[in-house]
Design a protein around this motif. Structure first.
Motif, mmCIF file in Angstrom:
data_model
loop_
_atom_site.group_PDB
_atom_site.id
_atom_site.type_symbol
_atom_site.label_atom_id
_atom_site.label_comp_id
_atom_site.label_asym_id
_atom_site.label_seq_id
_atom_site.Cartn_x
_atom_site.Cartn_y
_atom_site.Cartn_z
ATOM 1 N N VAL A 39 0.854 -1.191 0.000
ATOM 2 C CA VAL A 39 0.000 0.000 0.000
ATOM 3 C C VAL A 39 0.890 1.241 0.000
ATOM 4 C CG1 VAL A 39 -1.726 1.312 1.301
ATOM 5 C CG2 VAL A 39 -1.886 -1.182 1.178
ATOM 6 N N PRO A 40 0.841 2.063 -1.057
ATOM 7 C CA PRO A 40 1.699 3.252 -1.142
ATOM 8 C C PRO A 40 1.557 4.184 0.060
ATOM 9 C CG PRO A 40 0.639 2.859 -3.249
ATOM 10 C CD PRO A 40 0.007 1.907 -2.266
ATOM 11 N N ALA A 41 0.365 4.292 0.634
ATOM 12 C CA ALA A 41 0.159 5.181 1.785
ATOM 13 C C ALA A 41 1.016 4.755 2.971
ATOM 14 C CB ALA A 41 -1.318 5.189 2.189
ATOM 15 N N VAL A 42 1.311 3.472 3.072
ATOM 16 C CA VAL A 42 2.170 2.981 4.158
ATOM 17 C C VAL A 42 3.628 3.248 3.812
ATOM 18 C CG1 VAL A 42 2.934 0.933 5.413
ATOM 19 C CG2 VAL A 42 0.502 1.243 4.904
ATOM 20 N N ALA A 43 4.034 2.866 2.620
ATOM 21 C CA ALA A 43 5.435 3.008 2.220
ATOM 22 C C ALA A 43 5.916 4.455 2.262
ATOM 23 C CB ALA A 43 5.634 2.426 0.830
ATOM 24 N N ALA A 58 -0.821 4.585 9.382
ATOM 25 C CA ALA A 58 -0.963 4.889 7.949
ATOM 26 C C ALA A 58 -1.946 3.933 7.281
ATOM 27 C CB ALA A 58 0.395 4.816 7.251
ATOM 28 N N LEU A 59 -1.851 2.645 7.584
ATOM 29 C CA LEU A 59 -2.774 1.683 6.987
ATOM 30 C C LEU A 59 -4.194 1.912 7.489
ATOM 31 C CD1 LEU A 59 -3.170 -0.690 5.105
ATOM 32 C CD2 LEU A 59 -2.653 -2.208 7.031
ATOM 33 N N GLY A 60 -4.347 2.235 8.771
ATOM 34 C CA GLY A 60 -5.669 2.543 9.304
ATOM 35 C C GLY A 60 -6.312 3.705 8.570
ATOM 36 N N LEU A 61 -5.549 4.747 8.325
ATOM 37 C CA LEU A 61 -6.067 5.897 7.571
ATOM 38 C C LEU A 61 -6.438 5.505 6.153
ATOM 39 C CD1 LEU A 61 -3.586 8.648 8.797
ATOM 40 C CD2 LEU A 61 -6.061 8.526 9.271
ATOM 41 N N GLU A 68 -14.970 10.550 5.422
ATOM 42 C CA GLU A 68 -16.026 10.274 6.383
ATOM 43 C C GLU A 68 -15.578 9.403 7.548
ATOM 44 O OE1 GLU A 68 -19.499 8.696 4.510
ATOM 45 O OE2 GLU A 68 -19.241 9.964 2.752
ATOM 46 N N GLY A 69 -14.497 8.658 7.400
ATOM 47 C CA GLY A 69 -14.097 7.694 8.415
ATOM 48 C C GLY A 69 -13.455 8.325 9.634
ATOM 49 N N ARG A 70 -13.433 7.559 10.707
ATOM 50 C CA ARG A 70 -12.815 7.972 11.962
ATOM 51 C C ARG A 70 -11.748 6.959 12.352
ATOM 52 N NH1 ARG A 70 -15.237 12.683 14.482
ATOM 53 N NH2 ARG A 70 -17.184 12.943 13.388
ATOM 54 N N LEU A 71 -10.614 7.466 12.847
ATOM 55 C CA LEU A 71 -9.508 6.612 13.261
ATOM 56 C C LEU A 71 -9.247 6.820 14.740
ATOM 57 C CD1 LEU A 71 -7.059 4.770 12.324
ATOM 58 C CD2 LEU A 71 -5.748 6.883 12.312
ATOM 59 N N GLY A 72 -9.128 5.731 15.473
ATOM 60 C CA GLY A 72 -8.751 5.780 16.890
ATOM 61 C C GLY A 72 -7.631 4.794 17.135
ATOM 62 N N MET A 73 -6.488 5.289 17.590
ATOM 63 C CA MET A 73 -5.337 4.418 17.860
ATOM 64 C C MET A 73 -4.720 4.810 19.203
ATOM 65 S SD MET A 73 -4.230 2.367 15.237
ATOM 66 C CE MET A 73 -4.774 2.087 13.576
ATOM 67 N N ILE A 74 -4.310 3.812 19.951
ATOM 68 C CA ILE A 74 -3.545 4.044 21.171
ATOM 69 C C ILE A 74 -2.083 4.067 20.757
ATOM 70 C CG2 ILE A 74 -2.928 3.124 23.423
ATOM 71 C CD1 ILE A 74 -5.682 1.708 23.390
ATOM 72 N N VAL A 75 -1.443 5.209 20.874
ATOM 73 C CA VAL A 75 -0.048 5.338 20.452
ATOM 74 C C VAL A 75 0.773 6.054 21.514
ATOM 75 C CG1 VAL A 75 -0.615 5.320 17.978
ATOM 76 C CG2 VAL A 75 -0.468 7.475 19.196
ATOM 77 N N SER A 76 2.053 6.043 21.332
ATOM 78 C CA SER A 76 2.989 6.703 22.229
ATOM 79 C C SER A 76 2.768 8.213 22.210
ATOM 80 C CB SER A 76 4.410 6.398 21.767
ATOM 81 O OG SER A 76 5.316 7.336 22.244
#
Length: 79
Positions: A39-43, A58-61, A68-76
């Motif tokens: 996936v280019p968005a990741v690379a 990046a992959l989640g996005l 329209e989507g929503r992203l929730g991640m537990i990160v540093s």
């Protein structure tokens, strides 16, 4: 997006947090494999020094429904 088109309404995750400078042999092999992600968005976010949670975000996005989507991640707090 393949079979997930047109994207998800929400993506929630708790990606692994491993510092970019940790150099265990198995971890380095894993990082090289992630750098070849199709996936280019990741690379395109994997430049210079990156922590392991970055490709997950990046992959989640990328998997979200555009605009329209929503992203929730537990990160540093390094973000």
């Amino acid at each position: 997006l393949g079979r997930f088109a047109p994207g998800f309404d929400a993506v929630v995750g708790n990606p692994p947090y491993v510092r970019a400078d940790e150099g265990a042999e198995g971890l380095l092999r894993y990082r090289r494999a992630v750098e070849r992600h199709p996936v280019p968005a990741v690379a395109e976010v994997l430049t210079q020094k990156w922590d392991l949670f970055v490709p997950f975000v990046a992959l989640g996005l990328h998997l979200l429904r555009p605009g329209e989507g929503r992203l929730g991640m537990i990160v540093s707090n390094a973000v």
